[in-house]
Scaffold this active site. Structure first.
Site, PDB file in Angstrom:
ATOM      1  N   GLY A   1      43.344  24.093  41.738  1.00 15.60           N
ATOM      2  CA  GLY A   1      42.978  25.417  41.241  1.00 15.60           C
ATOM      3  C   GLY A   1      41.577  25.761  41.682  1.00 15.60           C
ATOM      4  O   GLY A   1      40.695  26.010  40.865  1.00 15.60           O
TER       5      GLY A   1
ATOM      6  N   CYS B   1      37.321  38.357  24.610  1.00 19.19           N
ATOM      7  CA  CYS B   1      37.180  36.919  24.865  1.00 19.19           C
ATOM      8  C   CYS B   1      35.773  36.434  24.508  1.00 19.19           C
ATOM      9  O   CYS B   1      35.605  35.340  23.952  1.00 19.19           O
ATOM     10  CB  CYS B   1      37.502  36.610  26.321  1.00 19.19           C
ATOM     11  SG  CYS B   1      39.260  36.739  26.725  1.00 19.19           S
TER      12      CYS B   1
END
Length: 386
Positions: A177, A357
């Protein structure tokens, strides 16, 4: 985003209705008012917002915000107060039962589904992310211990990981990733290692070619982690485990074990949640990170049993608040250049994403962990780095 628009009215809030009275009593526990005069108060601009939120939770609340049906000057503070008061635990919308069952029963992070988040989120465009992120385009939490700017915080985080992995010249490192390659470039430049990065984003892989042109010993592979078979001295995964899913945690760790040499180290950098009983947020799942799921520490430790020794756990989740706010300020400052590419609904969606967030990390509702693993335990013990 083609979302339905509700008819506006001059009286979006009816204090005499039962749903509005119930919602107002809940919000009072977080010191939030409807149409109050403080910057964290919720300004209602259309009917149905409260009913939508009560029926559909954050999915209804977020979609109403995207449509401009309510607003808040300090959205991050709004969510900090809401989450610290645990109001989200008080509302259990029946319409979200299907989402919860689907999350628990289906493997939403299968090989076929794994590419969806790359196409919908990471492929929005390299220019868009470059305007929001630091100079290296690092799309994960910075380390603000001794940093004053976003660039400093991200460089500090990258160096922290290199030191935790005990990198040395000549090592080969796998980055699962890899994003836009910020870690690989930093590790190659400062520690003399060779890196291979896995990504499911075509935009990120294309960007990686620029690093290769600079002569750095890095390689981008556009492939799923499950297809990797080569062995490496070190393995790192920074902000990717959130896309793996609990049904694949063990398989993921088995891939890492297969690809890591016996004397190697593996560092996992991931957002995590406090409660194992909660499911992925439906609004985040629909609009930001399709098929995402946050692990708990127990999910991680269960997945590594018989495969790895947990050498170190480091939580600096509070730093994600600062990182998200820095991204938000960059996004706001650079938004004019993207008005022709993204519509106002996208702008409100992105603002809601970053600030909600930030509020969640500030409320310590979610965490950021770095864990270091070895296969057989480091002889004499692992020397912690901070």
């Amino acid at each position: 985003m083609n979302l339905p628009t509700l008819e506006r009215t001059s009286q979006p809030f009816n204090p005499t209705s039962s749903s509005h009275r119930f919602a107002a009593s809940l919000m009072a526990q977080a010191d939030i008012q409807f149409n109050g005069d403080r910057p964290w108060d919720m300004q209602l601009k259309a009917p149905g917002v409260i009913e939508n939120a009560l029926a559909r939770g954050n999915l209804g609340l977020g979609e109403s915000y995207m449509q401009g049906h309510w607003d808040c000057e300090q959205l991050d503070v709004f969510f900090t107060r809401l989450l610290r008061a645990q109001l989200h635990q008080r509302i259990k919308p029946t319409q979200l039962i299907y989402h919860a069952l689907r999350t628990r029963l289906l493997n939403r992070q299968s090989v076929k589904r794994a590419w969806e988040v790359g196409e919908k989120h990471y492929d929005l465009g390299n220019e868009f992310y470059a305007a929001m992120l630091d100079q290296r385009m690092t799309y994960t939490c910075g380390y603000w211990k001794d940093a004053c700017t976003l660039d400093e915080a991200q460089e500090a985080k990258l160096d922290l990981i290199c030191r935790k992995l005990q990198l040395a010249p000549g090592m080969r490192v796998l980055d699962i990733g890899c994003g836009w390659g910020s870690f690989m470039a930093y590790a190659a430049e400062h520690y003399g290692v060779e890196c291979v990065g896995l990504t499911i984003s075509k935009e990120q892989a294309d960007f990686g070619k620029r690093l290769i042109k600079k002569g750095l010993p890095v390689e981008f592979r556009l492939q799923d982690y499950r297809d990797e078979t080569e062995r490496f001295d070190r393995i790192v995964s920074i902000g990717m485990f959130e896309h793996v899913g609990r049904k694949n945690y063990r398989a993921y760790m088995e891939v890492v074990s297969r690809c890591l040499k016996d004397e190697g180290l593996f560092l996992l950098h991931t957002i995590g949640k406090n409660l194992g009983t909660t499911v992925s947020d439906p609004w985040i799942d629909k609009y930001i990170f399709p098929n995402g799921e946050l692990p708990t520490l127990s999910h991680i430790t269960d997945a590594v049993e018989t495969l790895f020794v947990v050498e170190d756990i480091h939580n600096f989740g509070a730093d994600y608040d600062k990182t998200l706010m820095a991204w938000y300020h960059n996004s706001e400052a650079n938004w004019p250049q993207f008005k022709g590419q993204f519509n106002p609904t996208f702008y409100r969606m992105w603002r809601y994403y970053l600030l909600s967030c930030a509020g969640a990390f500030r409320a310590r509702e979610i965490q950021l962990w770095q864990l270091v693993f070895s296969k057989q335990g480091v002889a004499g013990g692992y020397a912690r780095v901070s």
